[in-house]
Design an enzyme around this catalytic site. Structure first.
Site, PDB file in Angstrom:
ATOM      1  N   SER A 188       0.857  -1.173   0.000  1.00  0.00           N
ATOM      2  CA  SER A 188       0.000   0.000   0.000  1.00  0.00           C
ATOM      3  C   SER A 188       0.897   1.228   0.000  1.00  0.00           C
ATOM      4  O   SER A 188       1.649   1.449   0.949  1.00  0.00           O
ATOM      5  CB  SER A 188      -0.894  -0.034   1.249  1.00  0.00           C
ATOM      6  N   LYS A 190      -1.071  -0.898  -4.371  1.00  0.00           N
ATOM      7  CA  LYS A 190      -2.261  -0.091  -4.099  1.00  0.00           C
ATOM      8  C   LYS A 190      -1.776   1.318  -3.866  1.00  0.00           C
ATOM      9  O   LYS A 190      -0.759   1.514  -3.195  1.00  0.00           O
ATOM     10  CB  LYS A 190      -2.962  -0.662  -2.871  1.00  0.00           C
ATOM     11  N   LYS A 200      -2.876   5.206  -2.536  1.00  0.00           N
ATOM     12  CA  LYS A 200      -3.874   5.992  -1.823  1.00  0.00           C
ATOM     13  C   LYS A 200      -4.291   7.146  -2.726  1.00  0.00           C
ATOM     14  O   LYS A 200      -3.431   7.768  -3.381  1.00  0.00           O
ATOM     15  CB  LYS A 200      -3.274   6.536  -0.521  1.00  0.00           C
ATOM     16  N   ASP A 242      -7.186   3.285  -3.115  1.00  0.00           N
ATOM     17  CA  ASP A 242      -7.924   3.339  -1.846  1.00  0.00           C
ATOM     18  C   ASP A 242      -8.126   4.797  -1.457  1.00  0.00           C
ATOM     19  O   ASP A 242      -7.154   5.537  -1.275  1.00  0.00           O
ATOM     20  CB  ASP A 242      -7.132   2.590  -0.767  1.00  0.00           C
ATOM     21  N   GLU A 269     -11.169   1.060  -3.634  1.00  0.00           N
ATOM     22  CA  GLU A 269     -11.491   0.776  -2.237  1.00  0.00           C
ATOM     23  C   GLU A 269     -12.068   2.000  -1.536  1.00  0.00           C
ATOM     24  O   GLU A 269     -11.496   3.092  -1.610  1.00  0.00           O
ATOM     25  CB  GLU A 269     -10.200   0.303  -1.541  1.00  0.00           C
ATOM     26  N   ASP A 297     -13.852  -1.364   2.837  1.00  0.00           N
ATOM     27  CA  ASP A 297     -12.977  -1.553   3.999  1.00  0.00           C
ATOM     28  C   ASP A 297     -13.733  -1.009   5.216  1.00  0.00           C
ATOM     29  O   ASP A 297     -14.460  -1.747   5.891  1.00  0.00           O
ATOM     30  CB  ASP A 297     -11.638  -0.833   3.717  1.00  0.00           C
ATOM     31  N   LYS A 355     -10.269  -6.846   7.739  1.00  0.00           N
ATOM     32  CA  LYS A 355      -9.281  -6.455   8.750  1.00  0.00           C
ATOM     33  C   LYS A 355      -9.834  -6.934  10.075  1.00  0.00           C
ATOM     34  O   LYS A 355     -10.911  -6.492  10.497  1.00  0.00           O
ATOM     35  CB  LYS A 355      -9.131  -4.926   8.806  1.00  0.00           C
ATOM     36  N   GLY A 407      -4.403  -4.224   5.908  1.00  0.00           N
ATOM     37  CA  GLY A 407      -3.442  -4.020   6.984  1.00  0.00           C
ATOM     38  C   GLY A 407      -3.636  -2.670   7.632  1.00  0.00           C
ATOM     39  O   GLY A 407      -4.286  -1.782   7.072  1.00  0.00           O
TER      40      GLY A 407
END
Ligand code: OSB
Ligand code: MG
Length: 369
Positions: A135, A161, A163, A188, A213, A238, A262, A290
């Site tokens: 990430s 991934k 952000k 995400d 996400e 998420d 998670k 995570g």
């Protein structure tokens, strides 16, 4: 076996590189380690709440308070000795899912160590090496993001991934795609958008992403379903998925096609397994998210990600992606092909180094029956 003692420790560990999301930039992580003792064996858990209520409403301070005043006394008063019983008893208290999960995970580790088995066997895991992704936080510039991704790919990670947030989304995807046309890539948003951004978000369909996400805030299942109807890219939830019930509601509404599990967010492994099983029965693939855990929390995640419906590369990276020195020895490493091995020893199967934990501890308290 009766739980004789429970320890809480509040730790602060600096990251190797800052981590920026739509919430802001962070240089270190504050979290709680839970230790439960019975018959000379110690089980370890990690509470993933952070200092500020950004990702969720919990914080290290609320988690400590709820553990000290309610959850730990519950274990002693009801003579709770195992994780399933803890789950049943702790349900009387609303919310505080990360606090509950940290203690439940410590009880899972203890239970597996008592049985002399690795956790994945107790959970019914089927995979012994876990596909690893990274990430990547928001950087100061797109070239810096591209360099960082290049370095992670060099190390062997299977997917990236990134952000996103308003102002760092379509152009970031375009830049990454130009440089890495075939890279398994996902984004995400950590809830940074609102329904009015729907037309803008639809532009992400052009980049062949594995998933988008959590575009909208946690409580907006309905708005996610409106967006999913108009996007070809699967949405993954998420923050919105807190229980088997919210997973079912998201499924029934069509709010997503993929779920990020998670264990901290959903209150422990009993609930995580229910979500996993519901998704498996209904054709929704899951993967393991995570929270930049230390090696203790990440070892727990590796065992969880061994279950059969974990179908995508996970936010599970090697120790050196997060911390200069992890809390466990040996540290978690990336294997050839971009996998991380599920530990084989009893319980979480990794060795927390007490000296490293002590050095990172800023607050400590012991509770006895
Ligand atoms: O949304 O997945 C997230 C870290 C902190 C809070 C929220 C998230 C993340 C990550 C890190 O993306 C994933 C990791 O632990 O590698
Ligand atoms: Mg996320």
């Amino acid at each position: 076996m009766t739980i004789e003692r429970i320890d809480l420790a509040l730790l602060k560990l600096p990251y190797v590189h800052f981590f920026e999301t739509s919430f802001g930039r962070e240089y270190d992580r504050t979290f709680i380690i839970v230790k439960v003792y019975a018959g000379g064996i110690c089980g370890y858990g990690e509470v993933v709440a952070s200092e500020a209520p950004l990702y969720s409403s919990e914080t290290t301070t609320t988690a400590w308070y709820v553990l000290k005043e309610f959850l730990i006394p519950l274990v002693f008063e009801k003579s709770v000795s195992g994780p399933e019983e803890f789950y049943k008893q702790a349900r009387r208290f609303r919310g505080h899912l990360m606090a509950k999960a940290g203690l439940e995970l410590a009880l899972w580790d203890l239970k597996a160590k008592q049985a002399g088995l690795p956790l994945w066997k107790i959970y019914g895991g089927v995979q012994n090496k876990i596909p690893a992704g990274v990430s990547c936080g928001i950087e100061d510039s797109l070239p810096e993001l591209i360099d960082r991704i290049g370095a992670y790919l060099e190390e062997g990670y299977q997917r990236i991934k990134i952000k996103i947030k308003p102002g760092w989304d379509v152009e970031a995807c375009r830049a990454v795609r130009e440089k890495f046309p075939d890279l398994p890539l996902q984004v995400d948003a950590n809830g940074a958008y609102i329904l009015a951004d729907k037309e803008h978000l639809k532009k992400l369909d052009a980049f062949g992403l594995l998933m988008v996400e959590q575009p909208f805030p946690p409580y907006d299942l309905w708005d996610h379903s409106r967006l999913q109807k108009e996007m070809t890219t699967p949405l993954c939830l998420d923050e919105s998925i807190l229980s088997e019930t919210t997973a079912r509601q998201a499924f029934e509404m069509g709010s997503c096609r993929i779920i990020n599990i998670k264990v901290g967010r959903v209150g422990g492994m009993v609930e995580a397994k229910k979500i996993h099983d519901f998704c498996r029965a209904n054709g929704i693939p899951v993967w393991c998210g995570g929270m930049l855990e230390s090696g203790i929390g990440r070892a727990h995640n590796l065992h969880i990600a061994s279950l059969p419906n974990f179908k995508f590369p996970n936010d599970l990276s090697a120790s050196n992606r997060y911390y200069k020195q992890d809390l466990i020895d040996p540290e978690i490493v990336l294997e050839k092909g971009g996998f991380i091995k599920v530990p084989e020893g009893p319980g979480i199967g990794v060795n927390p180094v007490d000296d490293r934990i002590r050095k990172a501890t800023i607050r400590h308290e012991t509770f006895k029956k």
